[in-house]
Design a protein around this motif. Sequence first.
Motif, short mmCIF file in Angstrom:
data_model
loop_
_atom_site.label_atom_id
_atom_site.label_comp_id
_atom_site.label_asym_id
_atom_site.label_seq_id
_atom_site.Cartn_x
_atom_site.Cartn_y
_atom_site.Cartn_z
N SER A 106 0.83 -1.20 0.00
CA SER A 106 0.00 0.00 0.00
C SER A 106 0.86 1.25 0.00
N VAL A 107 0.45 2.23 -0.79
CA VAL A 107 1.15 3.52 -0.87
C VAL A 107 0.15 4.62 -0.55
N PHE A 108 0.52 5.49 0.38
CA PHE A 108 -0.33 6.61 0.77
C PHE A 108 0.41 7.91 0.51
N ARG A 109 -0.14 8.73 -0.37
CA ARG A 109 0.42 10.06 -0.61
C ARG A 109 -0.31 11.06 0.28
N ASN A 110 0.42 12.07 0.75
CA ASN A 110 -0.14 13.08 1.64
C ASN A 110 0.07 14.47 1.07
N PRO A 111 -0.73 15.45 1.51
CA PRO A 111 -0.59 16.81 0.96
C PRO A 111 0.77 17.44 1.21
N ASP A 112 1.43 17.07 2.33
CA ASP A 112 2.74 17.63 2.65
C ASP A 112 3.47 16.68 3.59
N LYS A 113 4.74 16.99 3.87
CA LYS A 113 5.57 16.12 4.69
C LYS A 113 5.09 16.05 6.13
N ASP A 114 4.57 17.16 6.66
CA ASP A 114 4.08 17.15 8.04
C ASP A 114 2.91 16.20 8.19
#
Length: 300
Positions: free
Chosen positions: A72-80
Motif C-alpha cells: 500500500s502507498v499513501f500520498r499526503n498533501p505535505d511532509k508534516d
Amino acid sequence: MRMIDRLLSCLVLFLAIAAAPAFPARAAETCPFISAKELAAAMPALKWSLISNQDGRGCIYQAGRGDTMMLSVFRNPDKDRARELYATFVKTLSERMPLSPVSGIGEEGQGGTTAAGAERQEASVVALSGDYILQISVYPIGRRADDALLGPITEAARTAIANVSRSSERFGTCEWLTAADADGFLDAGTLTVQRTGAGSCMMFDREANTMTVAVIATSRDTAAGMMKRAGPCKHVAIPELGSEAFGEHSCTKGNGNAVTIYVWKNGRQASILFAPVKPHPESGSVERLKAVAAGVYGKL
C-alpha cells in the motif's frame, strides 16, 4: 492526531470497498512500485501472483499456498501530514506486534511480526519517504510470520520505496467528484479533494468525514449479483440509475453511519460512499447521495 486516526479508518474502509469487487476482474499485468523480477529477487522462497493493481494505492498479491500480500502507498498533501499519518500507522501496527527500526528504507521505517499465538499471522514493514508512506504486509496461511518472512519483506520494501512517486494519487483534482458534490455532506471550508488512483477519488474535511468514488471494470452479471449478496447492510434498489443500481445503508458492522451506492454502465461499476465519523444529518441516507451518484453515472 484524532483527525488522522479517523481518516485512516476511512482510508481502510475505502480500500476494502475498492478492492473487494476488483478480484473477479482481469488481473493487472504489472505493479508500478515493484516489478515481478524485483519481487522474485527480494522474496525468492515465494512465488507471488498479482491479483489486483490498485494503481495509486498499491498492489495485492497471492501465493500458491493461500498467502496474501498487501503493498500500500499513501500520498499526503505535505511532509508534516505524512509524518503524522506514519506515526498513526506505527501506533496501529504496534498494537498487533512488537516493532523494531529497519534501515535503508526511506527516511524512517519500522517492521515486525505477530506473536506465535496470534489468531492472524502477519509480518509488516511501514516506511516514510517525503510525502509518501509505504506499507507491505504479508498474511501467511498455516505457518508463523517470523523473521524469515520479515527479512524478504524488508528487501521488497527497499525496492518499492524508490518508486512511490509512480502513484497516480493527486490532490486538488478528481474526474468523478467536484467540491459542489460535498455540499451538505462535508465542511467546505476544510475540504481536501484527492485523486487516489486509476478511477478513484476521495474528498474529506477536517473532521475526516469522507466521500469516495471507485470505478472498476466488471460485468453486468457481477454487478447484478452484488445486489443479492448477503451482508450486514440493508439494500435498496435505485431503478432510476439503472437496473443494477442499489444502495447499502444501516450496516451492523463497520461504520453504521455510512451509505454506499453502486451503479453500473458500459462495463464499469462505480461505488459512491459517504462515511461520516459520527452521526450526521445524512447518516445512512441514500436519498441525498443519489444526486452525487447520478453525476458519476452520467460520466461512466
